[in-house]
Structure formats: structure tokens, C-alpha cells
Design an enzyme around this catalytic site. Structure first.
Site: not given
Ligand code: GLA
Length: 475
Positions: A236, A309, A440
Site C-alpha cells: 500500500h 480501503h 478494493e
Molecule cells: C489489504 C491487503 C491485506 C491487508 C490489508 C490491511 O487488503 O491485501 O493483506 O494487508 O490490506 O490490513
């Protein structure tokens, strides 16, 4: 326009009509003239025709605003010799001699005051545009910058609150089938926990959503290194992704309410090349849709994968798990991952696997069979091209139905596997494992390291544009 608005408008319309009637009753009206007199029929020799000539005439004025004491009717004897002279100009020479009675004057004043008040109220729309977006202070960053929370409300009462820290969805109030609003987005009551504790609750993710293996990629023959903030991989956007920056907020409309967050990510930020201008616009439509539109340009080739997110629980944030919520995803394949959630590079059909959500099933139905540590869904679904929507989730008890549409090729379905009950969110509610899901919309994870995945390269002169919509209804 909804029923209540229409009813309000009609009600105001009747008010104004009544005011008009009442006022006209108390208005000084033109006196009425009654003509009486002697009429002679004479032979007009000059014109060789017969004409009616009034030799004498009495004009009686009847003025409805006259008080009795002023003696009604008033009568005046006029020396006129032709009907032709009785035109408006002539009659105006005889204005009413009476004055409005005191009680009439008082009533007029009252009516004017009341009507003025109602007219003033009319100027403020029922669902005042000024209510469509309201803002309030929401704490300060560690550097002392003020954070603001903006709440967008639509005609139906649905609302979304966003803060300029991380361009983050903080609250999302959606009605159930009885019309009761619930906050269905996980999050915190103040900004401070978002700085360090938040697992990206509601945040705008960039520059690169999801993982880049070992925090490296090649672009135009050059190797780039970005922070490895997740088990030796980059997640991210790195240590200080877009979710940990202040954005500039700008209201861009109130019908429907829309707010745009912009920022410039400087060349080299978190190791990514190129100065990137990013805009994320959140619009709350009257059809209960939260539309998120992204736009970005760069001055050097870079890689880009923007997403949001938000953690959804259609039963209300903190109200149990989402395992009973029914998920449909229009995807006949996923990009399978290794134990650290890095794509293997394969495109795997979902047929006969726990990842087959094409016909709709409760999230919990096959979750144990997904394996992983922790167990659960955390996978990129390769969206079917041309499908009516990407995903849909239904919560049977509340009747809330959420539909996701996007122009992106992938959708990360994450079932809140890393939530473990250690976070306490809004209203003091604890968030246990599986107490939310994320959908997402995105390009595939680790695309810069997989030539067979759709490209995430943005070049100077090109404009990155993308839109994802979360629509809500009741069933
Ligand atoms: C995304 C990732 C997950 C996790 C979340 C945050 O969805 O794919 O693995 O890291 O973010 O916790």
C-alpha cells in the site's frame, strides 16, 4: 426529489397563495363608480347621427376601505357632457376620500410580517444546499496541521464523512429496509488512531495499492526500491503511503454533494519516480451511490495503482462478523498468491474452488478451505469483462445490498483476516476477525513484476482516470 421535499414545497406554495388572498382582502381597492343622471337623446345635426348625451350626471363613489363613519357612499355631482370623458384619467381625479380603518391597517401589517417570514424561509431550500456538505475540525496531525472532517449528505439522508488526512472515509451512514441509518464503515472516532493503529480503515491507497514483491521493480531498465513494510514486501505505497498524508480538500458541488482531495506526490516519494499530481473525488449521488473517481498525471514514467480501503460491515460496523453476508463476484479467475500474499503470476480459474462467488454465497461458506495464515480471503479477483457489476454483497437481516461497479481489471476481496479484536473503533465497538470485508478495485498486485498482468505504468502526457461506485439499496 423525495416525498418529504415535495410535500414541503407544496405546503409552502399554499402558504404563499393564502398570503396573497388575505392581502388582497385588506388592500385599498379602487373606488367603484356608479353613474346616475339625466340622459337626453338629442339629434346631433353636425354628425347627422343620434348620440346619447348626459346633460348632468351624478357619480357615486363606493370605496370598500371606507369606514362607516366616513359616510358611504360618497356622491359628487359632476358637470360632464360626454361619456367619452369618463375615462381612467378622469376618474383618477376623484381618489377615495377615506382612510384604511385601524384594524385593517393592523391586519395588513401582520399579514405582511407573516408572509415576509414565509418568503424568507422559502429562500432556504428544505434540504439546504448548505447542509449537503458540512465540515468540522477533526484533530491535528503530529506536525500540528488541522484535520477537517467533511460530511456529505444526500436527499435521502445517506451520508459519508471523509477527512483530509489520507482522503479517508470515516463514516458511512446507510439505511436498512426500515429506513434506520447505521454506520457501516469501520473506523475511529478521532483522527489520532489513524496515524499508527489503523489497518488502512477507509483510506485512499497509493502510489501502489497492494503488494510489490521485495519492494523492487524495474521500469525502463532502471531498478527502483521502495520500503518493505510488510514481511519483506512493499504494501500500500510503503511506510508513508497516500493514506498518511494530508490532502487539500475542495467542495466541487452540493447537488449532488461532491468533494475533491488533491495532492502532489513528489518525485522519489517512498522511492517511486516522477512527481505525481493526484485527485480523488468522492460524490454521494441521490441514488445512494458513493462514487470515487481518481485522476493522476506524472512528469516521469511511474507505476500507479490507486484504490480505497473501506472496511464494510453491512450489519453496521462492530455488529458481529460478515460471515453470513452473501457475496457475489463476477470473476471466473483469481491471481493466486504465495504464503506472503505475493501473486505467483498465474491466472487461476475459480470453478470448483472456495473463490467461486459467481452464483453468490455467504462469505463464511468456504472460508476455512481458503487456507492461509491467517485463514481467509485476501485475493485479487480477475473481473469478467462486460459484467453488469463487479461485486454485490447482501446482508439478510438489515436488507442492505451493496453493488460495486468499476472500470478496473481487478478486485481485492479481503475478509478482515488480520482483524483480531485488539482495535476498538467508533462507539467503543471492538472489531474481531472477519468483522468487515474490503472490496478494493485495482490493478493486479505486483503488476510491475509480471509482464502478463495489465500494465500499471503511467507516462508523462497520459492521464490516469478511474471510477469505482459503491451503490446501496434495500431488498
Ligand atoms: C489489504 C491487503 C491485506 C491487508 C490489508 C490491511 O487488503 O491485501 O493483506 O494487508 O490490506 O490490513
Amino acid at each position: 426529489m423525495n416525498f418529504y421535499l415535495l410535500r414541503g414545497r407544496l405546503f409552502r406554495g399554499f402558504w404563499l397563495f393564502d398570503c396573497h388572498l388575505l392581502l388582497s382582502l385588506t388592500q385599498r381597492r379602487s373606488p367603484t363608480f356608479y353613474l346616475t343622471g339625466n340622459k337626453n337623446v338629442t339629434n346631433n345635426t353636425q354628425s347627422s347621427s343620434l348620440s346619447h348625451v348626459f346633460t348632468q350626471m351624478n357619480v357615486t363613489l363606493f370605496d370598500p376601505s371606507c369606514k362607516k363613519s366616513e359616510g358611504l357612499p360618497q356622491s359628487q355631482r359632476l358637470g360632464v357632457d360626454s361619456v367619452a370623458q369618463m375615462d381612467a384619467a378622469f376618474l383618477n381625479k376623484f381618489p377615495s376620500q377615506c382612510t384604511l380603518s385601524k384594524s385593517m391597517k393592523k391586519m395588513r401589517f401582520e399579514i405582511v410580517a407573516i408572509c415576509g417570514f414565509v418568503l424568507g424561509a422559502w429562500a432556504i431550500p428544505l434540504h439546504a444546499d448548505s447542509d449537503a456538505i458540512v465540515s468540522k475540525p477533526f484533530g491535528k496531525t503530529t506536525a500540528g496541521e488541522p484535520i477537517t472532517l467533511y460530511t456529505l449528505t444526500n436527499d435521502k439522508g445517506m451520508s459519508v464523512s471523509l477527512m483530509d488526512y489520507g482522503a479517508t472515509v470515516v463514516n458511512l451512514l446507510v439505511s436498512d429496509r426500515t429506513g434506520k441509518l447505521d454506520d457501516i464503515a469501520l473506523g475511529f472516532e478521532s483522527a489520532e488512531p489513524y496515524f499508527t493503529k489503523s489497518p488502512y480503515f477507509g483510506a485512499t491507497i497509493g502510489r501502489y495499492g497492494n503488494r510489490i514483491a521485495k519492494g523492487t521493480f524495474q521500469l525502463n531498465g532502471e531498478a527502483y526500491h521502495i520500503p518493505t513494510n510488510n514481511n519483506g514486501n512493499s504494501l500500500h505505497g510503503g511506510d508513508i503511503g497516500f493514506d498518511k498524508h494530508m490532502w487539500k480538500a475542495e467542495t466541487i458541488g452540493t447537488t449532488p454533494p461532491a468533494i475533491r482531495f488533491t495532492r502532489t506526490s513528489p518525485d522519489g516519494e517512498e522511492g517511486y519516480p516522477g512527481s505525481l499530481d493526484v485527485a480523488v473525488t468522492f460524490t454521494l449521488t441521490d441514488k445512494n451511490q458513493l462514487r470515487i473517481s481518481y485522476k493522476a498525471t506524472t512528469d516521469k514514467p511511474t507505476v500507479l495503482n490507486l484504490t480505497n480501503h473501506t472496511y464494510f460491515n453491512l450489519a453496521g460496523a462492530g455488529n458481529g462478523t460478515v460471515l453470513g453476508q452473501v457475496m457475489t463476484i463476477h470473476a471466473k479467475a483469481i491471481t493466486p498468491v504465495d504464503s506472503l500474499l505475493i501473486p505467483t503470476g498465474k491466472i487461476q480459474e475459480v470453478e470448483g474452488t472456495p473463490w467461486d462467488f459467481r452464483k453468490g454465497k455467504a462469505i463464511g461458506t468456504d472460508i476455512q478451505a481458503t487456507g492461509g495464515n491467517p485463514i481467509g480471503y485476501d485475493h485479487n479477483f480477475v473481473l469478467d469483462k462486460g459484467a453488469t457489476y463487479a461485486a454485490q454483497v447482501y446482508e439478510p437481516a438489515s436488507g442492505r445490498l451493496m453493488t460495486v461497479t468499476t472500470d478496473q481489471p481487478g478486485l481485492q476481496f479481503y475478509s478482515g483476516n488480520f482483524l483480531d479484536g485488539t482495535l476498538t473503533g467508533k462507539g467503543g465497538k471492538v472489531y474481531p476477525q472477519y468483522s468487515a470485508f474490503c472490496l478494493e478495485s485495482q490493478h493486479f498486485p505486483d503488476s510491475p513484476n509480471h509482464a502478463n498482468f495489465p500494465s500499471t505504468v503511467l507516462k508523462p502526457g497520459d492521464v490516469y482516470k478511474s471510477t469505482t461506485t459503491y451503490s446501496f439499496e434495500n431488498k
